[in-house]
Design a protein around this motif. Structure first.
Motif, PDB file in Angstrom:
ATOM      1  N   LYS A  67       0.845  -1.196   0.000  1.00 18.13           N
ATOM      2  CA  LYS A  67       0.000   0.000   0.000  1.00 18.13           C
ATOM      3  C   LYS A  67       0.888   1.257   0.000  1.00 18.13           C
ATOM      4  O   LYS A  67       0.616   2.212  -0.718  1.00 18.13           O
ATOM      5  N   SER A  68       1.949   1.216   0.817  1.00 16.59           N
ATOM      6  CA  SER A  68       2.861   2.362   0.847  1.00 16.59           C
ATOM      7  C   SER A  68       3.513   2.578  -0.515  1.00 16.59           C
ATOM      8  O   SER A  68       3.657   3.711  -0.981  1.00 16.59           O
ATOM      9  N   LEU A  69       3.895   1.469  -1.140  1.00 21.22           N
ATOM     10  CA  LEU A  69       4.510   1.588  -2.456  1.00 21.22           C
ATOM     11  C   LEU A  69       3.505   2.120  -3.472  1.00 21.22           C
ATOM     12  O   LEU A  69       3.835   2.955  -4.326  1.00 21.22           O
ATOM     13  N   ALA A  70       2.251   1.665  -3.346  1.00 25.95           N
ATOM     14  CA  ALA A  70       1.220   2.136  -4.269  1.00 25.95           C
ATOM     15  C   ALA A  70       0.975   3.625  -4.066  1.00 25.95           C
ATOM     16  O   ALA A  70       0.805   4.386  -5.023  1.00 25.95           O
ATOM     17  N   ALA A  81      12.639   5.146   1.171  1.00 26.99           N
ATOM     18  CA  ALA A  81      12.944   3.903   0.449  1.00 26.99           C
ATOM     19  C   ALA A  81      11.796   3.537  -0.488  1.00 26.99           C
ATOM     20  O   ALA A  81      12.013   3.144  -1.629  1.00 26.99           O
ATOM     21  N   HIS A  82      10.559   3.700  -0.002  1.00 27.45           N
ATOM     22  CA  HIS A  82       9.409   3.438  -0.874  1.00 27.45           C
ATOM     23  C   HIS A  82       9.483   4.330  -2.108  1.00 27.45           C
ATOM     24  O   HIS A  82       9.298   3.889  -3.237  1.00 27.45           O
ATOM     25  N   LYS A  83       9.774   5.607  -1.856  1.00 26.73           N
ATOM     26  CA  LYS A  83       9.839   6.564  -2.965  1.00 26.73           C
ATOM     27  C   LYS A  83      10.937   6.175  -3.947  1.00 26.73           C
ATOM     28  O   LYS A  83      10.728   6.184  -5.166  1.00 26.73           O
ATOM     29  N   LEU A 138       1.396   6.675  -6.711  1.00 29.08           N
ATOM     30  CA  LEU A 138       0.417   7.723  -7.024  1.00 29.08           C
ATOM     31  C   LEU A 138       1.074   9.093  -6.974  1.00 29.08           C
ATOM     32  O   LEU A 138       0.902   9.926  -7.861  1.00 29.08           O
ATOM     33  N   GLU A 139       1.854   9.311  -5.893  1.00 30.27           N
ATOM     34  CA  GLU A 139       2.474  10.623  -5.703  1.00 30.27           C
ATOM     35  C   GLU A 139       3.488  10.928  -6.795  1.00 30.27           C
ATOM     36  O   GLU A 139       3.535  12.023  -7.339  1.00 30.27           O
ATOM     37  N   ILE A 140       4.306   9.911  -7.117  1.00 35.33           N
ATOM     38  CA  ILE A 140       5.425  10.161  -8.030  1.00 35.33           C
ATOM     39  C   ILE A 140       4.980  10.228  -9.484  1.00 35.33           C
ATOM     40  O   ILE A 140       5.421  11.091 -10.239  1.00 35.33           O
ATOM     41  N   THR A 141       4.088   9.332  -9.866  1.00 39.22           N
ATOM     42  CA  THR A 141       3.718   9.316 -11.281  1.00 39.22           C
ATOM     43  C   THR A 141       2.594  10.296 -11.593  1.00 39.22           C
ATOM     44  O   THR A 141       2.357  10.613 -12.757  1.00 39.22           O
ATOM     45  N   GLY A 142       1.902  10.758 -10.560  1.00 40.42           N
ATOM     46  CA  GLY A 142       0.794  11.679 -10.802  1.00 40.42           C
ATOM     47  C   GLY A 142      -0.396  11.026 -11.498  1.00 40.42           C
ATOM     48  O   GLY A 142      -1.280  11.724 -12.002  1.00 40.42           O
ATOM     49  N   ASN A 165      12.823   4.472  -9.153  1.00 38.31           N
ATOM     50  CA  ASN A 165      13.645   3.600 -10.003  1.00 38.31           C
ATOM     51  C   ASN A 165      12.807   2.909 -11.068  1.00 38.31           C
ATOM     52  O   ASN A 165      13.182   2.859 -12.234  1.00 38.31           O
ATOM     53  N   LEU A 166      11.670   2.374 -10.646  1.00 37.24           N
ATOM     54  CA  LEU A 166      10.811   1.677 -11.603  1.00 37.24           C
ATOM     55  C   LEU A 166      10.292   2.650 -12.659  1.00 37.24           C
ATOM     56  O   LEU A 166      10.239   2.357 -13.851  1.00 37.24           O
TER      57      LEU A 166
END
Lengths: 786, 167
Positions: free
Chosen positions: A429-432, A459-461, A436-440, A466-467
């Motif tokens: 969930k944190s990664l998801a 680390a999640h960010k 959301l935040e990074i890809t907009g 990276n992906l």
């Protein structure tokens, strides 16, 4: 491209390529010991000396880059004299014990000394003797024979990712070894036997049991993981003596795992079932094939309601067998068919792709720039995939892992998220949320609410960045994740992360032929053509007791999740048919008829690997006793059941049917995409959760019987592991014997403190003997001090 | 997560660590192994002149190297000792220049005087006699090295004097 001349022949080559590569490509033989195309260049054996025009001295072909117009002679007087001199030096300390050496007959040193050496030596002094080292149950050492090419040392450093061998001492005292008495623990270690150009490293399992020229060589495919590594099964009088790697740069390069190399011991095991057996009035007796098959079919026919029948199949048998098993069951009228023995959460099974695969070719894995590996001990589950990921990592791929155990990886993880299986959903969930935040990207229905309360760490960010930034990225669903409760929910989030970051959603599947099982319709919810059906999955089949079962290639106490539930169901069944390679107590207790199944190497068939490559093979070894190929057994059963379409004359005919049903299904990025459905975690939190990884040498009945593998460090898993924080909380000490209690079942085990394990977890593997009396793998567990 | 065991590098004392860090500072962050020779010398000194397996493992841990890599270095160079040595390690050069200038006599004298052979240590743990290759002091042949000092143009008399001075 530049043009060079080798022995008067014009050869096209890349500028800067090494001379030996260009010569190899042009089929010009240059002798070599230390050079190997998949290892770094050492240039220490000097055997490949050749003459290059205008060079004052002979140069090593393996370490001489090509320049335009180079004129090379590999056979000039100067080159030959240099090669002869090197050969004489190499033989100074070599024992010349070829008649008792396993390598004799396929030895590079032997071959080149005939081809390039002199017939006499000027050396009359004493030869040195090097003490042999014990480096574990798999590899025998005869270090006096060693010529110090250092291939084994470089393999450890560059490929296996664990530098275990080294060259200690200096000059005349230099020795190859581990320096201290230590076993070689890499899961790829056996490759150094193939690499050793002399007989210094040979197989402990095979040594002294054959001469190379007595062996028949059979191209084959390894059947213990979803990679489908290419192997060569070598037999003497029909009995497997050894297995070596076969080069396939699309799949396994030149390497195979130790599991694929040494598992043949299980095929030759003494407890193979050699004759059909039937149980009458509680007594086991041998029977003819005709009687046993009739007995089996009569027993199943006595159960009039076909939906009371269930069939479970090993995910590592051939596609042909899988296809016929489902065809038989569906012909009788039951959709209760499954091969997913460890999966427990089937709630999203209809969303599975046509077959769960890598979504790319195996050869493309090393081009990944970023990956997120979820629920996978990849190097032990699919050792060759571990190798490919390591190569990607060496090419600077950023690989993150999310696991319940901090496994030692052979690549350096960019980020490591270690959480109890029940907490992995939160990590996702944190990664998801980070995605959301990074890809907009706009959050799909319900996701924003689901992740609202999550904290997102750096680390999640970083993992998501990276992906997101990578040209080639993958979110990889490991084999372990597929066995966990809430698999569907976790997969959904993984699917979203993949989608948002434009990564491939990849699967690493259990067994050798999960792809084949999907494509041949060995599923309760889909037939071979991929059309939906309605049957019971493995867990439901045993939870809701059936009256009759067919167990195909399975040991019920080891191979299926929640073995106690399986045992109960089998005990209560009216009739159980086991098609099996082995005779075991568990099978004798549960089954009514045992039909001897030939080993995979004893019949023709096809395996489909995780990237969708179909690989067919012919029988390599002689069937043991009266055992028969599965497709023949099933064909006769089909005939006895009067099911139509069971008139196959060969496995090729079966395969043709699978192919026409499967069409040209491939695994790709688009096919693996999941359509969004907001996931929810359904299982409750528990104080203490079991982690039931399937250990590398417990994956199937064959491997469990491979004696040498069972002696390795990786096979020593018979204890309960907890971390020190959990131990402190439970007031349990290292080495203490405790009772592990799960679903009311109790097993005594000793505890080992292991800080790699996530908090509040107990690591007790699946597939091991002592776990057979426990319940569902990832369920709640208690440890009680005794 | 807490560690259950001590880190292997805990065997290296604070002073030695400081010394090793001084060497580490000379190399790029990701090239820690470059300091391995210095680190081995430092822990050898810390341990009274010889290396144990545990100390080599400690160096491997401290420099983030594979253990076998450290063993390779430590067994390659003759100045690393793998057995206890005496308080004074006498390294006699017997290479070409020294040999032609009479290193044979020097070795003979030392062996007689100390009652040990090359490679052995006196019972009182005062002296270890070691044969080494060229130490680059050919102009002063025959020579030996004790500790960090070279003693050149040796004669039996001069040796007696040097050894007496050490006691």
């Amino acid at each position: 491209m530049v043009t060079i001349t080798i022995n008067g022949k014009q050869v096209q080559a890349e500028q800067g390529q090494m001379l030996i590569e260009a010569a190899d490509n042009a089929d010009i033989a240059i002798p070599r010991f230390c050079y190997h195309k998949n290892l770094s260049i050492a240039a220490n054996c000097r055997m490949c000396l050749v003459e290059v025009e205008k060079a004052p001295k002979p140069v090593p072909a393996c370490a001489t880059p090509i320049t335009d117009g180079m004129v090379v002679n590999t056979k000039s007087t100067k080159a030959l004299a240099a090669q002869q001199a090197v050969m004489e030096f190499l033989l100074i300390n070599h024992p010349l014990d070829c008649p008792i050496c396993d390598q004799g007959g396929e030895c590079d040193l032997q071959e080149f000394s005939v081809g390039y050496g002199k017939d006499k030596s000027d050396y009359y002094e004493v030869k040195r003797v090097v003490k042999d080292k014990n480096i574990g149950p798999l590899i025998a050492t005869e270090l006096t024979r060693c010529i110090h090419c250092t291939r084994c040392v470089r393999f450890g450093q560059e490929i296996a990712g664990m530098r275990e061998m080294g060259a200690t001492g200096r000059g005349d005292w230099m020795e190859i070894g581990t320096y201290i008495e230590k076993s070689i623990d890499s899961e790829l270690s056996g490759n150094i036997i193939d690499l050793c150009p002399v007989g210094a490293l040979t197989s402990k399992v095979s040594r002294f049991t054959y001469r190379v020229w007595e062996l028949a060589s059979n191209d084959f495919v390894a059947a213990h993981d979803c990679i489908g590594s290419n192997i060569n099964v070598q037999t003497k009088n029909g009995v497997i003596k050894r297995v070596i790697a076969r080069e396939n740069n699309e799949i396994n390069d030149t390497w195979i795992s130790d599991r694929d190399r040494y598992s043949f011991e299980g095929i030759n095991s003494a407890d193979r079932l050699t004759r059909p057996m039937i149980k009458q009035n509680g007594q086991w007796q041998e029977a003819s094939w005709d009687d046993a098959l009739q007995f089996a079919v009569n027993g199943l026919k006595a159960i009039s309601d076909a939906s009371e029948l269930g069939a479970v199949c090993s995910p590592s048998v051939t596609t042909e067998e899988m296809f016929l098993l489902q065809k038989l069951m569906r012909g009788i009228g039951s959709n209760n068919i499954d091969h997913r023995l460890r999966q427990t959460d089937f709630s999203a099974q209809d969303a599975d792709p046509r077959f769960p695969g890598l979504g790319m070719k195996l050869a493309e894995v090393k081009n990944l720039n970023a990956a997120l590996l979820i629920g996978s001990n990849v190097r032990k589950e699919q050792p060759i995939m571990g190798h490919h990921l390591r190569q990607a990592s060496l090419n600077s791929a950023q690989i993150a892992v999310l696991n319940p155990v901090k496994y030692e990886q052979i690549f350096k993880p960019a980020q490591e998220f270690i959480a109890a299986p029940s907490q992995m959903f939160n990590e996702l969930k944190s990664l998801a949320k980070a995605a959301l935040e990074i890809t907009g990207k706009t959050a799909p229905d319900g996701l924003a609410d689901l992740v609202a309360g999550q904290t997102v760490s750096d680390a999640h960010k970083a993992c998501i960045e990276n992906l997101n930034e990578a040209d080639n990225a993958a979110v990889i669903i490991g084999t372990m994740l597929q066995a966990m409760p809430d698999y569907a929910a976790m997969r959904m989030l993984a699917g979203f992360i993949a989608d948002a970051t434009d990564s491939v959603l990849s699967y690493l599947t259990p067994g050798a032929n999960t792809s084949g099982a999907y494509l041949s319709g060995l599923l309760p919810n889909r037939n071979a053509a991929g059309e939906s059906a309605d049957g019971l999955d493995t867990q439901a089949m045993f939870a809701q007791h059936r009256k009759g079962y067919i167990l195909f290639g399975i040991e019920p106490d080891r191979d299926i999740e929640n073995p106690v539930q399986v045992q109960n169901a089998l005990d209560n069944a009216d009739f159980v048919v086991a098609v099996t390679m082995y005779q075991s107590d568990a099978l004798q207790n549960s089954a009514d008829v045992l039909l001897p199944l030939s080993a995979i190497t004893e019949a023709s068939g096809t395996l489909i690997n995780v990237d969708g490559t179909w690989q067919s093979f012919q029988a390599a070894s002689k069937a043991i006793g009266q055992s028969k190929p599965g497709w023949k057994i099933l064909r006769v059963m089909g005939n006895l059941f009067d099911v139509s379409g069971f008139d196959y004359q060969s496995s090729e005919e079966v395969l043709a049917d699978v192919k026409s049903a499967a069409g040209d299904a491939v695994t790709d990025k688009a096919g693996n995409k999941l359509s969004w459905q907001c996931p929810d975690k359904s299982t409750a939190e528990t104080a203490l959760q079991r982690i039931a990884e399937l250990p590398i040498y417990a994956v199937d009945a064959v491997v469990r019987r491979a004696e040498a593998l069972q002696q390795t460090a990786d096979a020593q898993v018979n204890c309960a592991r907890i971390n020190s924080a959990t131990a402190e909380k439970l007031k349990i000490e290292d080495g203490q014997t405790v009772s592990a209690v799960q679903d009311g079942h109790l097993v005594d085990m000793s505890v080992s403190i292991d800080d790699r394990i996530a908090d509040n977890c107990v690591y007790i593997p699946a597939g091991i003997e002592s776990a057979a009396a426990l319940g569902g793998g990832y369920n709640a567990i208690e440890l009680k001090a005794k | 997560m807490s560690q259950t065991t001590q880190a292997p590098s805990d065997l290296i004392n604070a002073e030695s660590k400081q010394d090793i860090d001084h060497w580490l500072a000379k190399y790029p962050e990701d090239q820690k192994q470059s300091a391995v020779m210095a680190a081995l010398r430092i822990v050898q000194d810390q341990n009274g002149g010889w290396l144990t397996l545990e100390l080599m493992d400690a160096v491997a841990d401290y420099l983030d190297m594979d253990k076998i890599h450290v063993y390779e270095v430590a067994t390659f160079y003759s100045m690393y000792e793998h057995k206890p040595v005496g308080k004074h390690k006498i390294c006699v050069c017997t290479n070409l220049s020294c040999m032609s200038c009479g290193s044979g006599k020097i070795v003979e004298h030392l062996e007689e005087k100390l009652h040990i052979k090359l490679g052995e240590t006196t019972e009182d743990n005062q002296f270890t006699l070691k044969e080494v290759e060229c130490l680059g002091a050919c102009s002063g042949a025959p020579m030996f090295q004790i500790g960090e000092h070279y003693y050149e143009n040796l004669t039996p008399e001069k040796i007696d004097e040097i050894l007496a001075g050490l006691k």
